[in-house]
Write a protein that holds these residues in place. Structure first.
Motif, short mmCIF file in Angstrom:
data_model
loop_
_atom_site.label_atom_id
_atom_site.label_comp_id
_atom_site.label_asym_id
_atom_site.label_seq_id
_atom_site.Cartn_x
_atom_site.Cartn_y
_atom_site.Cartn_z
N ILE A 157 0.88 -1.18 0.00
CA ILE A 157 0.00 0.00 0.00
C ILE A 157 0.91 1.22 0.00
O ILE A 157 1.69 1.43 0.94
CB ILE A 157 -0.93 0.02 1.22
N LEU A 158 0.83 2.00 -1.06
CA LEU A 158 1.65 3.21 -1.16
C LEU A 158 1.09 4.27 -0.24
O LEU A 158 -0.09 4.62 -0.31
CB LEU A 158 1.67 3.71 -2.60
N VAL A 159 1.95 4.81 0.64
CA VAL A 159 1.54 5.87 1.57
C VAL A 159 2.19 7.20 1.18
O VAL A 159 1.54 8.23 1.12
CB VAL A 159 1.89 5.50 3.02
N GLY A 160 3.50 7.17 0.92
CA GLY A 160 4.19 8.38 0.48
C GLY A 160 5.23 8.86 1.45
O GLY A 160 6.41 8.50 1.35
N GLU A 161 4.83 9.64 2.44
CA GLU A 161 5.78 10.22 3.39
C GLU A 161 6.22 9.20 4.43
O GLU A 161 5.45 8.36 4.87
CB GLU A 161 5.15 11.43 4.11
N ASN A 162 7.49 9.31 4.84
CA ASN A 162 8.04 8.36 5.81
C ASN A 162 7.27 8.35 7.12
O ASN A 162 6.92 7.29 7.65
CB ASN A 162 9.51 8.69 6.10
N GLU A 163 7.02 9.54 7.68
CA GLU A 163 6.40 9.61 9.00
C GLU A 163 4.99 9.03 8.99
O GLU A 163 4.59 8.30 9.91
CB GLU A 163 6.38 11.06 9.50
N ARG A 164 4.22 9.34 7.96
CA ARG A 164 2.86 8.81 7.90
C ARG A 164 2.88 7.29 7.71
O ARG A 164 2.01 6.59 8.23
CB ARG A 164 2.05 9.48 6.79
N THR A 165 3.87 6.79 6.98
CA THR A 165 3.99 5.35 6.80
C THR A 165 4.30 4.66 8.12
O THR A 165 3.74 3.60 8.44
CB THR A 165 5.10 5.04 5.78
N ILE A 166 5.18 5.27 8.92
CA ILE A 166 5.49 4.72 10.24
C ILE A 166 4.25 4.74 11.13
O ILE A 166 3.97 3.76 11.84
CB ILE A 166 6.64 5.52 10.89
N GLN A 167 3.50 5.82 11.08
CA GLN A 167 2.27 5.90 11.87
C GLN A 167 1.27 4.83 11.44
O GLN A 167 0.59 4.21 12.28
CB GLN A 167 1.65 7.30 11.72
N PHE A 168 1.17 4.63 10.14
CA PHE A 168 0.28 3.60 9.60
C PHE A 168 0.67 2.23 10.17
O PHE A 168 -0.18 1.47 10.68
CB PHE A 168 0.39 3.59 8.07
N ALA A 169 1.97 1.92 10.12
CA ALA A 169 2.44 0.62 10.62
C ALA A 169 2.20 0.48 12.12
O ALA A 169 1.73 -0.58 12.59
CB ALA A 169 3.92 0.46 10.30
N ARG A 170 2.49 1.52 12.87
CA ARG A 170 2.32 1.45 14.33
C ARG A 170 0.86 1.25 14.72
O ARG A 170 0.54 0.45 15.62
CB ARG A 170 2.87 2.73 14.98
N ARG A 171 -0.03 1.95 14.04
CA ARG A 171 -1.46 1.81 14.37
C ARG A 171 -1.97 0.43 13.99
O ARG A 171 -2.81 -0.14 14.69
CB ARG A 171 -2.27 2.91 13.70
N LEU A 172 -1.49 -0.11 12.87
CA LEU A 172 -1.89 -1.46 12.51
C LEU A 172 -1.37 -2.46 13.53
O LEU A 172 -2.08 -3.40 13.91
CB LEU A 172 -1.36 -1.81 11.11
N GLN A 173 -0.13 -2.27 13.99
CA GLN A 173 0.41 -3.16 15.00
C GLN A 173 -0.40 -3.09 16.29
O GLN A 173 -0.66 -4.11 16.93
CB GLN A 173 1.88 -2.83 15.25
N VAL A 198 -7.55 2.10 9.73
CA VAL A 198 -6.37 2.94 9.94
C VAL A 198 -6.15 3.84 8.72
O VAL A 198 -5.78 5.00 8.85
CB VAL A 198 -5.13 2.09 10.22
N GLY A 199 -6.37 3.30 7.53
CA GLY A 199 -6.19 4.10 6.33
C GLY A 199 -7.08 5.32 6.30
O GLY A 199 -6.66 6.41 5.86
N LYS A 200 -8.32 5.17 6.78
CA LYS A 200 -9.23 6.32 6.83
C LYS A 200 -8.83 7.31 7.93
O LYS A 200 -8.90 8.52 7.74
CB LYS A 200 -10.66 5.82 7.06
N GLU A 201 -8.37 6.78 9.05
CA GLU A 201 -7.91 7.63 10.15
C GLU A 201 -6.79 8.56 9.70
O GLU A 201 -6.74 9.74 10.08
CB GLU A 201 -7.40 6.78 11.32
N LEU A 202 -5.86 8.03 8.90
CA LEU A 202 -4.67 8.79 8.48
C LEU A 202 -4.86 9.50 7.15
O LEU A 202 -3.94 10.17 6.67
CB LEU A 202 -3.47 7.83 8.39
#
Length: 386
Positions: free
Chosen positions: A318-334, A378-382
């Motif tokens: 899933i392409l997110v783009g920015e590093n920080e938002r990608t990290i947030q995506f991963a953390r929330r999924l975890q 999580v995708g909708k949250e971010l």
């Protein structure tokens, strides 16, 4: 060096090791928390297979633990011959060679075959091991745009016909999950008198009637000069292989530094390779299940509006783009129970950070549907999707 580390941290690009348990299963423990494992390359679930475990135990009883030397000294224990015979029978090849890892294979093969006066044409999204092999070879590097055969042909036209030339590509690309146009590459290599090398790391055991990979699936096994793959993904063990004409394997045995100057694989590992090759040829049900689950996962995510980078395989980013938002995506999924790993530059280009999901035959339809629900939330949250 410390300043470089600080810079990585400021760009949300610094990595760290994470302790995981039960990574060979559908559910794992990451830092002590139970999560759905959507990050493993154990595509058909063989890494924890009892048959592979037993093969390793038997090999230890017969041959001990360590190989004790390189294959060209006294490390070429009898299991190597058995494994390579099964490899070439499975792959319908003239000859084959087992190597210590996929990285060693790509880096070693390319640098052994090509030199300062050679030209290498490499897909822009090829694995880092291929990139490093090109650098080590000191050959002229001609990177062509990802899967752009028109660009590749334009580059090929610029070189004289009799110059040593190599076209090299992944078959299934490890970060986008899409696939190379093998038929088009074969046509170009024949037209311009080049060698064609393909890395089937993420296709071996998954693609094709007998799990041989994309070359088998496309009916091009006898048209590809050099096929490389690994035993560490779908085949559940460790190590890598190369197959081709006998002259090629003889040449690599005499010129490949990564084979000559490294200790051979432990007998237990080679014993498990023998068993994995036997299993993967007959276990068609798991390949079919993997395809079914992957299609289900991909269709549901696409319907939600996620950018999946053109995935055509069990690798679904899933392409997110920015590093920080990608990290947030991963953390929330975890936090929500999904083992999601953020992939950032330099593994992928700047601005193309993503979550790389992988489906395995160890998953169920319920696992896939549950994961999609969490990912959508999580995708909708971010704001990754609306």
């Amino acid at each position: 060096m410390k300043a470089e580390l600080e810079d990585l941290g400021s760009r949300s690009a610094k990595r760290s090791l994470i302790t995981t348990e039960n990574a060979d299963q559908a559910w794992l423990k990451m830092d002590g928390r139970k999560m759905l494992n959507l990050a493993s390359n154990n595509y058909i679930g063989l890494a924890g297979d009892q048959r592979l475990k037993q093969a390793m135990i038997e090999a230890i009883h017969h041959y001990g633990v360590g190989a004790t030397a390189s294959r060209l000294v006294v490390g070429n224990h009898p299991l190597y011959e058995e494994a390579e015979k099964k490899l070439i029978h499975w792959k319908k090849a003239e000859a084959g060679l087992i190597i210590n890892s996929g990285y060693s294979a790509n880096a070693g093969i390319i640098s052994a075959l090509m030199g300062r006066d050679s030209v290498i044409y490499s897909d822009k999204l090829n694995h880092a091991s291929i990139v490093d092999g090109v650098i080590l070879s000191r050959a002229h590097n001609r990177r062509y745009r990802h899967n752009d055969l028109n660009h590749l042909e334009a580059l090929l036209k610029k070189e004289e016909r009799n110059k040593r030339k190599l076209i090299v590509t992944d078959t299934v690309f490890s970060m986008d999950g899409d696939m190379a146009n093998l038929a088009g590459l074969v046509e170009l290599k024949e037209k311009y008198n080049a060698l064609l090398m393909v890395d089937e790391a993420h296709a071996s055991g998954v693609m094709g009637e007998n799990g041989c990979g994309c070359a088998e699936q496309e009916g091009l096994q006898n048209k590809v000069d050099i096929q490389v793959g690994t035993f560490s993904k779908a085949l559940g063990s460790f190590g890598a292989y190369v197959i081709g004409d006998k002259w090629l394997i003889d040449y690599l045995t005499n010129r490949m530094r990564g084979l000559i100057y490294t200790t051979a694989l432990p007998p237990a590992v080679v014993g498990s390779i023998v068993r994995a090759i036997e299993i993967v040829q007959t276990d068609k049900e798991k390949r079919c299940l993997l395809q079914e689950l992957t299609n289900r996962f991909r269709v549901k995510l696409e319907a939600l509006g996620f950018n999946l980078c053109g995935s055509q395989s069990q690798i679904v980013p899933i392409l997110v783009g920015e590093n920080e938002r990608t990290i947030q995506f991963a953390r929330r999924l975890q936090t929500n129970g999904v083992a999601a790993i953020p992939i950032r530059p330099p593994t992928v280009p700047e601005g193309e950070a993503r979550i790389r999901f992988t489906i395995t035959a160890a998953h169920t339809h319920q696992d896939v549907d549950w994961a999609v629900e969490k990912i959508a939330h999580v995708g909708k949250e971010l704001g990754v999707i609306l």
